[in-house]
Design a protein around this motif. Structure first.
Motif, PDB file in Angstrom:
ATOM      1  N   TYR A 286      75.597 -40.201-114.774  1.00  9.94           N
ATOM      2  CA  TYR A 286      75.358 -39.022-113.950  1.00  9.94           C
ATOM      3  C   TYR A 286      74.027 -39.234-113.245  1.00  9.94           C
ATOM      4  O   TYR A 286      73.002 -39.462-113.893  1.00  9.94           O
ATOM      5  CB  TYR A 286      75.320 -37.762-114.808  1.00  9.94           C
TER       6      TYR A 286
ATOM      7  N   TYR B  68      78.969 -40.287-111.214  1.00  9.32           N
ATOM      8  CA  TYR B  68      78.982 -38.952-110.628  1.00  9.32           C
ATOM      9  C   TYR B  68      77.571 -38.644-110.132  1.00  9.32           C
ATOM     10  O   TYR B  68      76.593 -38.886-110.843  1.00  9.32           O
ATOM     11  CB  TYR B  68      79.423 -37.910-111.658  1.00  9.32           C
TER      12      TYR B  68
ATOM     13  N   GLY C 158      82.639 -38.788-108.332  1.00  8.87           N
ATOM     14  CA  GLY C 158      82.396 -37.395-107.985  1.00  8.87           C
ATOM     15  C   GLY C 158      81.065 -37.261-107.282  1.00  8.87           C
ATOM     16  O   GLY C 158      80.099 -37.943-107.622  1.00  8.87           O
TER      17      GLY C 158
ATOM     18  N   TRP D 242      84.415 -31.851-111.904  1.00  4.66           N
ATOM     19  CA  TRP D 242      84.295 -33.107-111.170  1.00  4.66           C
ATOM     20  C   TRP D 242      85.665 -33.631-110.755  1.00  4.66           C
ATOM     21  O   TRP D 242      85.830 -34.181-109.662  1.00  4.66           O
ATOM     22  CB  TRP D 242      83.583 -34.150-112.027  1.00  4.66           C
TER      23      TRP D 242
END
Length: 366
Positions: free
Chosen positions: A28, A122, A149, A350
């Motif tokens: 992330y 993401y 995402g 997501w």
């Protein structure tokens, strides 16, 4: 109206910790696309920053392959023979090339040591509150192929979220081209909650160039050199060291002390910032004004100028008072908060977002 508290978690912003219990195969990322510097934070606890600058070697006789012909950040600055491009600034103010922005982000993600494959990456990208739909769409178009995402987030809210300051604060993000002043009070900021002040680091650089040219006939100081001196010695108020530099004059250099010129240049942006703070406070509901005045937080590259928080606070004393705080690691605050937001989003969110087309993705913004 969305409630900001629903996104708050318990991590401490100052330590930039790696998340606990996170799948090691998933990354992330929080990405702060500054006009001067791009910063990337990931959920493993690492941070990477580089100048938001690229240069390409388009010489057909070059033996380097296409990837090696791209120079990014400091490497680009060293290539005086190549045309320099600032992709974020170009897109934000001129409607520039999405390809250049994609090349910048892709290079920096790799340089940051992000090893997760595309399907396991993401990203939450922090953008200025003044960014319009066309800019957000351009960012999505540029970055989407790099991530499973992707979401756009309000920059000052990212800062407030990452530092647990969403319950009544003013965030001042002093960057290179502008200073964003945003009121955060329990909910996502709206257009009426922020002010774009068109003074920041580049104004300081130009002012320093002008002051030195006025004092030293024949001075050939460039904005790039002025920026280097500002980043090394910049201060407001009283200096704590001598600022001696080799000043280029014509074909030679001269050893000079630039304390006074540097101080004046750095202080030149303060009046507009103070005026912006007062406007943001006065536009708030009366019952919130005192809390806002006493919870003003500085971040961004220009916030690293020595003494700037205390100097602004002293200026506010003349017009009703206020408390100004410099956030820890202010240049990373937006990226860190964006990373925390990315990690907080549930997996099903997501997944739904990844199925939207790019035009709709650009409309999904925190």
């Amino acid at each position: 109206m969305d409630t900001a508290e629903s996104f708050q978690n318990e991590n401490e912003a100052t330590d930039y910790p790696a998340a606990s219990g996170t799948d090691r195969e998933t990354s992330y990322l929080g990405i702060d696309l500054g006009t001067s510097v791009i910063t990337i934070c990931n959920n493993k606890g690492s941070t990477f920053s580089e100048y938001s600058l690229i240069a390409r070697d388009n010489n057909p006789d070059s033996e380097r392959d296409d990837e090696d012909r791209l120079y990014v950040g400091k490497a680009a600055l060293e290539r005086a023979d190549l045309e320099l491009n600032w992709p974020v600034k170009d897109l934000l103010y001129k409607g520039g090339n999405c390809g250049n922005l994609r090349a910048l982000i892709e290079h920096c993600v790799q340089a940051a040591g992000i090893t997760a494959e595309h399907e396991h990456r993401y990203a939450m990208i922090s953008v200025p509150p003044c960014a319009d739909a066309s800019y957000r769409r351009a960012v999505v178009d540029a970055a989407r192929p790099l991530f499973r995402g992707l979401m756009i987030a309000n920059g000052p809210f990212c800062v407030a979220y990452g530092n647990k300051k969403i319950n009544g604060s003013i965030i001042i993000d002093a960057g290179a081209c502008k200073t964003d002043i945003c009121r955060i009070h329990d909910c996502m900021p709206e257009d009426r909650d922020y002010l774009n002040v068109p003074v920041a680091g580049e104004n300081i650089d130009q002012e320093l160039v002008d002051l030195l040219a006025e004092k030293y006939e024949g001075s050939t100081v460039t904005k790039e050199l002025a920026r280097t001196w500002k980043e090394t010695y910049g201060f407001v108020g009283d200096a704590d060291e001598e600022c001696r530099v080799e000043l280029p004059i014509g074909d030679s250099t001269e050893d000079v002390m630039i304390n006074e010129e540097l101080r004046l240049a750095c202080e030149s942006i303060i009046p507009d910032i103070v005026s912006g703070i007062l406007r943001i406070v006065s536009d708030a509901e009366p019952q919130f004004r005192e809390a806002l005045r006493n919870n003003i937080y500085l971040c961004g590259g220009s916030s690293k100028i020595r003494n700037i928080s205390s100097f602004i606070e002293n200026e506010l004393r003349e017009v009703g008072g206020g408390k100004v705080f410099l956030l820890d690691r202010p240049e990373c605050a937006g990226a860190y908060g964006a990373c925390m937001l990315a990690e907080k989003m549930p997996g099903e969110f997501w997944e739904k977002l990844s199925n939207l087309d790019n035009a709709k993705k650009s409309d999904v913004i925190l």
